[in-house]
Design a protein around this motif. Structure first.
Motif, PDB file in Angstrom:
ATOM      1  N   LEU A 127      63.615  65.511  15.562  1.00 54.57           N
ATOM      2  CA  LEU A 127      62.893  64.246  15.383  1.00 54.57           C
ATOM      3  C   LEU A 127      62.795  63.476  16.696  1.00 54.57           C
ATOM      4  CD1 LEU A 127      64.782  62.932  12.212  1.00 54.57           C
ATOM      5  CD2 LEU A 127      62.400  63.706  12.270  1.00 54.57           C
ATOM      6  N   PRO A 128      61.794  62.608  16.809  1.00 56.73           N
ATOM      7  CA  PRO A 128      61.781  61.638  17.909  1.00 56.73           C
ATOM      8  C   PRO A 128      62.617  60.423  17.521  1.00 56.73           C
ATOM      9  CG  PRO A 128      59.763  61.439  16.644  1.00 56.73           C
ATOM     10  CD  PRO A 128      60.562  62.554  16.017  1.00 56.73           C
ATOM     11  N   PHE A 129      63.270  59.826  18.517  1.00 56.07           N
ATOM     12  CA  PHE A 129      64.095  58.637  18.293  1.00 56.07           C
ATOM     13  C   PHE A 129      63.721  57.572  19.310  1.00 56.07           C
ATOM     14  CE2 PHE A 129      66.566  62.227  16.835  1.00 56.07           C
ATOM     15  CZ  PHE A 129      67.105  61.792  15.630  1.00 56.07           C
ATOM     16  N   VAL A 130      63.781  56.316  18.884  1.00 56.43           N
ATOM     17  CA  VAL A 130      63.632  55.198  19.817  1.00 56.43           C
ATOM     18  C   VAL A 130      64.818  54.262  19.636  1.00 56.43           C
ATOM     19  CG1 VAL A 130      61.110  55.306  19.935  1.00 56.43           C
ATOM     20  CG2 VAL A 130      62.195  53.831  18.241  1.00 56.43           C
ATOM     21  N   LEU A 131      65.176  53.603  20.710  1.00 56.12           N
ATOM     22  CA  LEU A 131      66.236  52.599  20.656  1.00 56.12           C
ATOM     23  C   LEU A 131      65.676  51.289  20.123  1.00 56.12           C
ATOM     24  CD1 LEU A 131      67.955  53.214  24.096  1.00 56.12           C
ATOM     25  CD2 LEU A 131      69.147  53.207  21.890  1.00 56.12           C
ATOM     26  N   SER A 132      66.466  50.571  19.360  1.00 55.03           N
ATOM     27  CA  SER A 132      66.091  49.223  18.944  1.00 55.03           C
ATOM     28  C   SER A 132      66.107  48.311  20.170  1.00 55.03           C
ATOM     29  CB  SER A 132      67.071  48.706  17.879  1.00 55.03           C
ATOM     30  OG  SER A 132      68.390  48.666  18.408  1.00 55.03           O
ATOM     31  N   ASP A 133      65.469  47.151  20.056  1.00 56.91           N
ATOM     32  CA  ASP A 133      65.385  46.224  21.186  1.00 56.91           C
ATOM     33  C   ASP A 133      66.758  45.811  21.712  1.00 56.91           C
ATOM     34  OD1 ASP A 133      62.643  46.303  21.180  1.00 56.91           O
ATOM     35  OD2 ASP A 133      62.404  44.481  19.977  1.00 56.91           O
ATOM     36  N   ASP A 134      67.757  45.746  20.826  1.00 60.58           N
ATOM     37  CA  ASP A 134      69.101  45.341  21.244  1.00 60.58           C
ATOM     38  C   ASP A 134      69.986  46.535  21.641  1.00 60.58           C
ATOM     39  OD1 ASP A 134      69.626  46.500  18.787  1.00 60.58           O
ATOM     40  OD2 ASP A 134      70.332  44.646  17.842  1.00 60.58           O
ATOM     41  N   ASN A 135      69.418  47.742  21.633  1.00 58.42           N
ATOM     42  CA  ASN A 135      70.127  48.979  22.008  1.00 58.42           C
ATOM     43  C   ASN A 135      71.297  49.318  21.095  1.00 58.42           C
ATOM     44  OD1 ASN A 135      68.439  49.482  24.242  1.00 58.42           O
ATOM     45  ND2 ASN A 135      69.674  48.135  25.521  1.00 58.42           N
ATOM     46  N   LEU A 136      71.310  48.775  19.889  1.00 53.68           N
ATOM     47  CA  LEU A 136      72.422  49.028  18.969  1.00 53.68           C
ATOM     48  C   LEU A 136      72.095  50.074  17.907  1.00 53.68           C
ATOM     49  CD1 LEU A 136      73.701  45.365  18.422  1.00 53.68           C
ATOM     50  CD2 LEU A 136      74.605  47.125  19.970  1.00 53.68           C
ATOM     51  N   LYS A 137      70.818  50.457  17.810  1.00 48.80           N
ATOM     52  CA  LYS A 137      70.395  51.410  16.784  1.00 48.80           C
ATOM     53  C   LYS A 137      69.428  52.426  17.363  1.00 48.80           C
ATOM     54  CE  LYS A 137      70.655  48.142  12.944  1.00 48.80           C
ATOM     55  NZ  LYS A 137      69.904  47.452  11.902  1.00 48.80           N
ATOM     56  N   LEU A 138      69.440  53.619  16.769  1.00 52.51           N
ATOM     57  CA  LEU A 138      68.385  54.594  16.972  1.00 52.51           C
ATOM     58  C   LEU A 138      67.515  54.576  15.720  1.00 52.51           C
ATOM     59  CD1 LEU A 138      70.071  57.721  18.604  1.00 52.51           C
ATOM     60  CD2 LEU A 138      68.402  56.170  19.624  1.00 52.51           C
ATOM     61  N   ILE A 139      66.216  54.630  15.936  1.00 53.06           N
ATOM     62  CA  ILE A 139      65.269  54.499  14.833  1.00 53.06           C
ATOM     63  C   ILE A 139      64.357  55.720  14.810  1.00 53.06           C
ATOM     64  CG2 ILE A 139      63.358  53.111  13.934  1.00 53.06           C
ATOM     65  CD1 ILE A 139      64.744  50.699  15.387  1.00 53.06           C
ATOM     66  N   THR A 140      64.109  56.222  13.608  1.00 53.34           N
ATOM     67  CA  THR A 140      63.205  57.349  13.412  1.00 53.34           C
ATOM     68  C   THR A 140      62.694  57.309  11.974  1.00 53.34           C
ATOM     69  OG1 THR A 140      62.931  59.731  13.774  1.00 53.34           O
ATOM     70  CG2 THR A 140      65.002  59.016  12.726  1.00 53.34           C
TER      71      THR A 140
END
Length: 196
Positions: free
Chosen positions: A40-53
């Motif tokens: 999967l592709p993942f992106v960091l949340s704006d606060d760098n506390l989560k990975l989102i997919t």
């Protein structure tokens, strides 16, 4: 992940930068007690506390994911390293690479509005460098075919195996050979971390 000290990366800014630049990896969890992996592709949340997919709703991994500790494995550039690339004999064949692993707790998102935000967040990041970006027009019923995943990060492990255990002249020769064979990205990364 096994990380010898001379290959360990602990700098948080470096690890977050790696994740942003190498956001395609494996989401690893248990499904009915057995290890299961989805690329999967993942992106960091704006606060760098989560990975989102997000995953397909029909993906079996989605059913057992909520609340589970998961592992995300991300790879950067990598290549075979020949012992003939060292100044002196006595080396062995090896592989140089960059890898980051992220542990965290998964939350499954089953809300259309939030899943729309997730799709648009991911699309914005990956379309950002394109000369003709997608305008994000799509049938809203497509959102019903996915489930968003938010992974609250608990630990990040970084391993850059870039010949740090070799002499500076060996590192330079490996960099030169990688460049000649077309792996300029790994050569560049080795240059960033080589001995002076």
């Amino acid at each position: 992940m096994y990380v010898p000290k001379h290959f360990e990366v602990q700098d948080e800014a470096e690890l977050l930068s790696f994740i942003s630049a190498n956001g395609f990896g494996q989401l690893i969890s248990l499904v009915e007690g057995r290890l299961f992996s989805t690329p999967l592709p993942f992106v960091l949340s704006d606060d760098n506390l989560k990975l989102i997919t997000h995953v397909a709703r029909q993906n079996p991994q989605a059913g057992d994911l909520d609340g589970q500790e998961v592992l995300i494995s991300l790879m950067g550039p990598h290549a075979y390293i020949s012992p003939t690339w060292y100044e002196k004999s006595g080396g062995v064949p090896t592989w140089n690479y960059q890898s980051v692993q992220v542990y965290g707790t998964a939350k499954v998102v089953n809300e259309r509005d939030r899943n729309k935000e997730i799709v648009e967040l991911m699309s914005t990041q990956f379309e950002n460098d394109l000369s003709d970006p997608w305008d994000m027009q799509y049938p809203t019923q497509m959102l019903d075919a996915i489930l968003g995943i938010e992974i609250s990060i608990s630990e990040i492990q970084g391993k850059y195996k870039l010949s740090q255990n070799r002499l500076a002249k060996d590192q330079q020769k490996v960099i030169r050979n990688l460049s000649e064979f077309g792996n300029k990205r790994l050569a560049h990364e080795m240059s960033r971390f080589k001995k002076d």
